[in-house]
Enzyme design. Structure first.
Site, mmCIF file in Angstrom:
data_model
loop_
_atom_site.group_PDB
_atom_site.id
_atom_site.type_symbol
_atom_site.label_atom_id
_atom_site.label_comp_id
_atom_site.label_asym_id
_atom_site.label_seq_id
_atom_site.Cartn_x
_atom_site.Cartn_y
_atom_site.Cartn_z
ATOM 1 N N GLY A 153 0.834 -1.201 0.000
ATOM 2 C CA GLY A 153 0.000 0.000 0.000
ATOM 3 C C GLY A 153 0.861 1.240 0.000
ATOM 4 O O GLY A 153 1.997 1.240 -0.483
ATOM 5 N N ARG A 154 0.353 2.313 0.586
ATOM 6 C CA ARG A 154 1.036 3.598 0.505
ATOM 7 C C ARG A 154 2.376 3.602 1.229
ATOM 8 O O ARG A 154 3.311 4.277 0.790
ATOM 9 C CB ARG A 154 0.127 4.702 1.051
ATOM 10 C CG ARG A 154 -0.226 4.565 2.495
ATOM 11 C CD ARG A 154 -1.308 5.511 2.953
ATOM 12 N NE ARG A 154 -1.447 5.456 4.394
ATOM 13 C CZ ARG A 154 -0.820 6.261 5.234
ATOM 14 N NH1 ARG A 154 -0.031 7.212 4.772
ATOM 15 N NH2 ARG A 154 -0.978 6.137 6.537
ATOM 16 N N ILE A 155 2.522 2.844 2.326
ATOM 17 C CA ILE A 155 3.793 2.781 3.030
ATOM 18 C C ILE A 155 4.689 1.701 2.434
ATOM 19 O O ILE A 155 5.895 1.903 2.247
ATOM 20 C CB ILE A 155 3.580 2.546 4.535
ATOM 21 C CG1 ILE A 155 2.770 3.694 5.138
ATOM 22 C CG2 ILE A 155 4.910 2.410 5.260
ATOM 23 C CD1 ILE A 155 2.409 3.506 6.599
ATOM 24 N N ARG A 175 -2.294 -8.642 -1.359
ATOM 25 C CA ARG A 175 -3.533 -9.045 -1.999
ATOM 26 C C ARG A 175 -3.352 -9.065 -3.513
ATOM 27 O O ARG A 175 -2.466 -8.401 -4.058
ATOM 28 C CB ARG A 175 -4.658 -8.077 -1.629
ATOM 29 C CG ARG A 175 -5.036 -8.084 -0.168
ATOM 30 C CD ARG A 175 -6.146 -7.086 0.126
ATOM 31 N NE ARG A 175 -5.699 -5.703 -0.064
ATOM 32 C CZ ARG A 175 -6.121 -4.913 -1.033
ATOM 33 N NH1 ARG A 175 -7.003 -5.368 -1.935
ATOM 34 N NH2 ARG A 175 -5.688 -3.680 -1.144
ATOM 35 N N SER A 176 -4.201 -9.806 -4.193
ATOM 36 C CA SER A 176 -4.048 -9.996 -5.638
ATOM 37 C C SER A 176 -3.962 -8.679 -6.398
ATOM 38 O O SER A 176 -3.106 -8.484 -7.261
ATOM 39 C CB SER A 176 -5.207 -10.831 -6.191
ATOM 40 O OG SER A 176 -5.229 -12.104 -5.603
ATOM 41 N N THR A 234 6.197 -2.206 11.829
ATOM 42 C CA THR A 234 5.853 -0.832 12.200
ATOM 43 C C THR A 234 4.388 -0.557 11.885
ATOM 44 O O THR A 234 3.965 0.602 11.876
ATOM 45 C CB THR A 234 6.736 0.178 11.441
ATOM 46 O OG1 THR A 234 6.606 -0.043 10.035
ATOM 47 C CG2 THR A 234 8.195 0.048 11.845
ATOM 48 N N ARG A 236 0.973 -2.883 12.867
ATOM 49 C CA ARG A 236 0.182 -3.173 14.060
ATOM 50 C C ARG A 236 0.577 -4.547 14.589
ATOM 51 O O ARG A 236 0.797 -5.489 13.816
ATOM 52 C CB ARG A 236 -1.325 -3.161 13.751
ATOM 53 C CG ARG A 236 -1.892 -1.801 13.414
ATOM 54 C CD ARG A 236 -1.863 -0.835 14.584
ATOM 55 N NE ARG A 236 -2.524 0.431 14.296
ATOM 56 C CZ ARG A 236 -1.965 1.469 13.704
ATOM 57 N NH1 ARG A 236 -0.697 1.387 13.313
ATOM 58 N NH2 ARG A 236 -2.647 2.584 13.506
ATOM 59 N N GLU A 265 -0.918 -0.844 24.314
ATOM 60 C CA GLU A 265 -0.172 0.411 24.276
ATOM 61 C C GLU A 265 -0.904 1.478 25.089
ATOM 62 O O GLU A 265 -2.137 1.512 25.080
ATOM 63 C CB GLU A 265 0.008 0.875 22.827
ATOM 64 C CG GLU A 265 0.818 -0.087 21.974
ATOM 65 C CD GLU A 265 1.040 0.434 20.559
ATOM 66 O OE1 GLU A 265 0.543 1.538 20.228
ATOM 67 O OE2 GLU A 265 1.707 -0.257 19.766
ATOM 68 N N HIS A 285 6.091 2.895 19.396
ATOM 69 C CA HIS A 285 5.103 3.315 18.395
ATOM 70 C C HIS A 285 5.320 4.776 17.984
ATOM 71 O O HIS A 285 4.438 5.636 18.136
ATOM 72 C CB HIS A 285 3.680 3.133 18.911
ATOM 73 C CG HIS A 285 2.678 2.988 17.783
ATOM 74 N ND1 HIS A 285 1.459 2.377 17.937
ATOM 75 C CD2 HIS A 285 2.726 3.382 16.481
ATOM 76 C CE1 HIS A 285 0.802 2.392 16.789
ATOM 77 N NE2 HIS A 285 1.556 3.001 15.886
#
Length: 326
Positions: A153-155, A175-176, A234, A236, A265, A285
């Site tokens: 994804g974005r990270i 994911r596909s 980094t 969850r 946390e 975190h």
């Protein structure tokens, strides 16, 4: 509106340029962390708009039932810590920008810092030097090694780019649909999850924490990693099967871990196993905790408050709660 901001531990929010967006509101900022329902109910009794910093405080039904003036919860990212159904029933709008088009460079940067720290034994070498013992071991370089990015994804995309810049072979599992995107971006994708864990020298997790992704990394997955491999999280803690990482590290596969996230946390238990393993680097975190990232996040959060005050809420995750605004 009466606005309350929770868990601003270092009193940072009021120092951000975007704080000026709340000039027309009455703002109270809390710098400690409290989860006790009675205390929170007292503190927030006059609150109309509640600002949350990620998932630091859980907003559950027993608390919501005691906040008659609450109209809006404004935050950013996912919201497993909020009882959204109760909010909807009580007419409380939850606005949460999902920032799909804005990579969290601060989290990606911390990820890379943890990779370097773990592979080159930076914390251990620092401790040895401060103890007067000079070098304490031999680290491992990254060039030519295989970086596994779990979740593109974005990270994950940014971390993959860092891997390429460090002359690593980047392998993606996701994911596909996102596997197709990774291939389009020129990255190799693993033929299977099993092959992914077996082949990578470093694996970094970059998935959202959702019911469908909880426990995605199993004990069997970790057992396939090499004794010299590093697992980095980094994202969850819940992405990994409960207790699986500690058991895997004790068994020697993988040989190292670097984690920024924990099941509970803030973590205050100094006896937590991960804090007491010489082959683990831990941080509290701080992936998203930078002034630059805060400015981006709270710009969205404060814009959501002003949009609600103007009668046109944005980024609403429970539109049914807006029935009384029609």
């Amino acid at each position: 509106m009466m606005v309350s901001v929770l868990d601003d531990w270092f009193d940072t929010v009021r120092t951000l340029p975007c704080f000026a967006k709340l000039a027309d509101h009455d703002v109270t900022i809390w710098n400690d962390h409290v989860q006790d329902t009675d205390v929170l109910a007292h503190r927030l009794r006059d609150t109309e708009a509640l600002v949350l910093i990620r998932e630091r405080t859980e907003i559950r039904t027993p608390l919501l039932e005691r906040l008659p003036k609450l109209k809006l919860i404004s935050q950013r990212s996912v919201y497993p810590h909020i009882d959204v159904d109760t909010c909807t029933r009580r007419g409380v709008v939850v606005s949460s920008s999902q920032h799909a088009d804005t990579p969290s460079y601060s989290t990606a940067e911390l990820t890379w810092g943890l990779i370097l720290a773990a592979m080159r034994q930076v914390p251990q070498q620092m401790a040895s030097l401060k103890a007067g013992n000079w070098q304490c071991g031999v680290g491992t370089s990254l060039g030519g090694k295989t970086l596994g990015v779990y979740g593109y994804g974005r990270i994950g995309k940014v971390v993959a780019g860092y891997g390429r810049a460090f002359n690593m072979n980047v392998l993606v599992w996701a994911r596909s649909a996102t596997l197709l995107q990774a291939r389009a971006d020129g990255y190799e994708t693993a033929p299977s999850k099993e092959a992914f864990f077996e082949r990578c020298d470093v694996i970094s997790l970059h998935m959202r924490s959702l019911p469908a992704t909880r426990g995605s990394v199993t004990a069997a997955d970790l057992a396939r990693m090499q004794p010299t491999a590093l697992l980095v999280n980094t994202s969850r803690a819940a992405l990994i099967e409960p207790d699986a990482l500690v058991a895997a590290l004790r068994a020697g596969r993988p040989g190292m871990a670097a984690v920024d996230v924990f099941e509970d946390e803030p973590l205050r238990d100094t006896n937590h196993p991960l804090l007491n393993m010489p082959n683990v680097v831990c941080t509290p975190h701080i992936g998203y905790v930078s002034r630059d990232e805060y400015q981006i996040q709270f710009t969205d959060i404060f814009d959501q408050i002003n949009a609600y005050a103007a009668g046109s809420p944005i980024n609403v995750v429970n539109p049914e709660a807006m029935r009384d605004m029609q």
